[in-house]
Design a protein around this motif. Structure first.
Motif, PDB file in Angstrom:
ATOM      1  N   GLU A 210      -4.109   0.362  -9.299  1.00 22.42           N
ATOM      2  CA  GLU A 210      -5.154   1.493  -9.083  1.00 22.42           C
ATOM      3  C   GLU A 210      -4.766   2.313  -9.873  1.00 22.42           C
ATOM      4  OE1 GLU A 210      -4.618   1.160  -3.521  1.00 22.42           O
ATOM      5  OE2 GLU A 210      -3.855   2.543  -5.361  1.00 22.42           O
TER       6      GLU A 210
ATOM      7  N   VAL B  41      -0.745  -5.534  -8.271  1.00 21.77           N
ATOM      8  CA  VAL B  41      -1.813  -4.808  -7.852  1.00 21.77           C
ATOM      9  C   VAL B  41      -1.678  -3.771  -8.637  1.00 21.77           C
ATOM     10  CG1 VAL B  41      -2.912  -2.681  -6.204  1.00 21.77           C
ATOM     11  CG2 VAL B  41      -1.994  -5.288  -5.598  1.00 21.77           C
TER      12      VAL B  41
ATOM     13  N   ARG C 291      -9.606  -0.035  -8.027  1.00 25.83           N
ATOM     14  CA  ARG C 291      -8.384  -0.740  -7.418  1.00 25.83           C
ATOM     15  C   ARG C 291      -8.474  -2.345  -8.223  1.00 25.83           C
ATOM     16  NH1 ARG C 291      -3.985  -1.702  -3.312  1.00 25.83           N
ATOM     17  NH2 ARG C 291      -4.130  -3.715  -2.696  1.00 25.83           N
TER      18      ARG C 291
ATOM     19  N   THR D 264       1.201   0.966  -9.415  1.00 26.18           N
ATOM     20  CA  THR D 264       0.961   0.153  -9.608  1.00 26.18           C
ATOM     21  C   THR D 264       2.388  -1.007  -8.700  1.00 26.18           C
ATOM     22  OG1 THR D 264       2.726   0.077 -11.174  1.00 26.18           O
ATOM     23  CG2 THR D 264       0.867  -0.180 -11.539  1.00 26.18           C
ATOM     24  N   ASP D 265       2.409  -1.756  -8.119  1.00 24.51           N
ATOM     25  CA  ASP D 265       3.525  -2.783  -6.953  1.00 24.51           C
ATOM     26  C   ASP D 265       4.340  -3.175  -8.144  1.00 24.51           C
ATOM     27  OD1 ASP D 265       2.184  -5.085  -8.190  1.00 24.51           O
ATOM     28  OD2 ASP D 265       1.827  -5.176  -5.821  1.00 24.51           O
TER      29      ASP D 265
ATOM     30  N   GLU E  18      -6.210  -6.051  -7.094  1.00 27.26           N
ATOM     31  CA  GLU E  18      -5.317  -6.453  -7.106  1.00 27.26           C
ATOM     32  C   GLU E  18      -5.004  -8.154  -7.034  1.00 27.26           C
ATOM     33  OE1 GLU E  18      -6.028  -5.858  -2.714  1.00 27.26           O
ATOM     34  OE2 GLU E  18      -8.033  -6.752  -2.924  1.00 27.26           O
TER      35      GLU E  18
ATOM     36  N   GLU F  84       0.730  -1.462  -0.138  1.00 21.27           N
ATOM     37  CA  GLU F  84      -0.011   0.500  -0.136  1.00 21.27           C
ATOM     38  C   GLU F  84       0.737   1.120  -0.161  1.00 21.27           C
ATOM     39  OE1 GLU F  84      -3.109   0.488  -0.373  1.00 21.27           O
ATOM     40  OE2 GLU F  84      -3.627  -2.259  -0.218  1.00 21.27           O
TER      41      GLU F  84
END
Length: 394
Positions: free
Chosen positions: A70, A68, A131, A159-160, A133, A4
């Motif tokens: 968003e 993930v 979102r 993004t992760d 995920e 996050e």
């Protein structure tokens, strides 16, 4: 690692946006447009302004290993005065070209349209976050298709894992122009409008200039088509000219010629398909205008009626029957000198045999099942073997 807290923000630039002809920088972020600024400056019509800013066919596309994704957006939702709220717009997630999720944006503004007066009022609202995920950590192509029926400003992409532009896959670009039916009215989601489905089945990249209420043979639209790179072009002409009661037969023929001439200035040998209207029983032999029947609006149902008089066709008012006959004649005549020009009767996509089982819910626009049927038929007839857009060996 706190996903996050450690999400990566990527600028929303043209290299990761597809389907838009122009990007407007706003105080919140980026507003995709489906007509260029020069075209927008040549028409003050509010319906056109709303339609071209609704991002039908526009998607955020990138390659990534992210699990993930968003997307912060600022949508403008549309409601009709006196009617129940409409469902929120849908964001379709595609991974490597396959459906992988859907989401809605809870925030945004609201545009309330009074159909009785033709006026509207917009109330601002907050930015929303969409979102997705649980995605695979493998390298993949990700597309987030924006709601086809909500003006959508893009605020931030997170993004992760890092993202990059999708490599060129060598897919042909299909540029399509049409009415609200091509825009996606009553479709289930942005990736399931009939042009989006046809593009997926045909293995092409879609640029959708379906403009609700605004397929009116406008010269600035023809110039936008002329100036947009494309390998394949189609124009679906007719229903808006009838239901707006905009033009008489004397003007219609020359306007079609002029529109096609302009497109050909930029695409002299590109396969160009002219598509006539699908079946619309109320306007087959009755001219426009189309007028809304407000009697069931409070129950959430809007119906349209044809307000013209069939006898007026003798004075040059347009019906769908007249439009199809004229389009077929024009294309046949031009094709004698233009071997890359083609014609498709729209009733091959939705016709008399379909109307009993799949009636048009509001008497003009197809429902979600009919969008799917039309997309499949277009892909078969146009992209399939022997079709005008069939892939041919170099």
């Amino acid at each position: 690692m706190n996903a996050e807290r450690d999400l990566i923000t990527t600028p929303l630039t043209a290299d990761i946006l597809r389907g838009a002809l122009d990007l407007e920088r706003t105080e919140h972020g980026v507003l995709p447009h489906r007509l260029p600024a020069r075209a927008r400056a040549q028409c003050a019509d509010g319906q056109l302004a709303m339609a071209e800013a609704q991002p039908s066919g526009v998607r955020v596309a990138f390659r990534t290993r992210a699990t993930v994704v968003e997307l912060d957006t600022l949508p403008t939702k549309q409601v009709y005065k006196g009617a129940p709220p409409r469902p929120d717009g849908v964001y379709d997630l595609l991974v490597d070209g396959r459906p992988a999720g859907r989401a809605h944006a809870d925030g945004g503004g609201v545009m309330t349209v009074d159909m009785a007066t033709g006026t509207s009022e917009t109330r601002p609202g907050p930015v929303a976050t969409v979102r997705f995920e649980g995605l695979s950590a493998e390298a993949k192509d990700v597309e987030v298709w924006l709601p086809h029926n909500e003006i959508t400003q893009l605020v931030a992409l997170r993004t992760d894992a890092p993202v990059e532009a999708v490599p060129d896959r060598g897919r042909r670009v299909w540029l399509h122009h049409g009415s609200s039916i091509s825009h996606g009215s009553n479709a289930e989601s942005p990736a399931t409008t009939w042009p989006a489905l046809a593009a997926s089945l045909g293995g092409v990249e879609l640029v959708n200039l379906g403009l609700g209420g605004s397929a009116l043979l406008d010269p600035f639209t023809a110039r936008a088509l002329r100036d947009t790179p494309a390998d394949l072009i189609s124009v679906k002409i007719g229903i808006n000219l009838v239901n707006a009661d905009l033009m008489r037969l004397r003007a219609f023929g020359p306007a079609v010629h002029g529109f096609l001439d302009t497109v050909r200035e930029g695409h002299p040998v590109t396969p160009l398909l002219v598509v006539s209207p699908i079946l619309c029983p109320i306007h087959e032999d009755t001219p426009g205008p189309s007028v809304p029947d407000f009697s069931r609006l409070g129950a959430g149902r809007l119906l349209f009626e044809a307000a013209g008089d069939p006898a007026e066709t003798a004075a040059g008012k347009l019906t769908l029957t007249v439009v199809r006959e004229e389009l077929s004649r024009i294309v046949e005549r031009r094709a004698a000198e233009d071997p890359h020009l083609y014609y498709l009767d729209g009733r091959e996509l939705y016709g008399e045999a379909d109307s009993a089982g799949l009636p048009l819910p509001d008497r003009i626009h197809p429902d979600a099942a009919t969008h799917r049927l039309m997309g499949e038929r277009f892909a078969e007839r146009v992209f399939g073997d022997g079709g005008p857009f069939a892939a041919r060996a170099a």
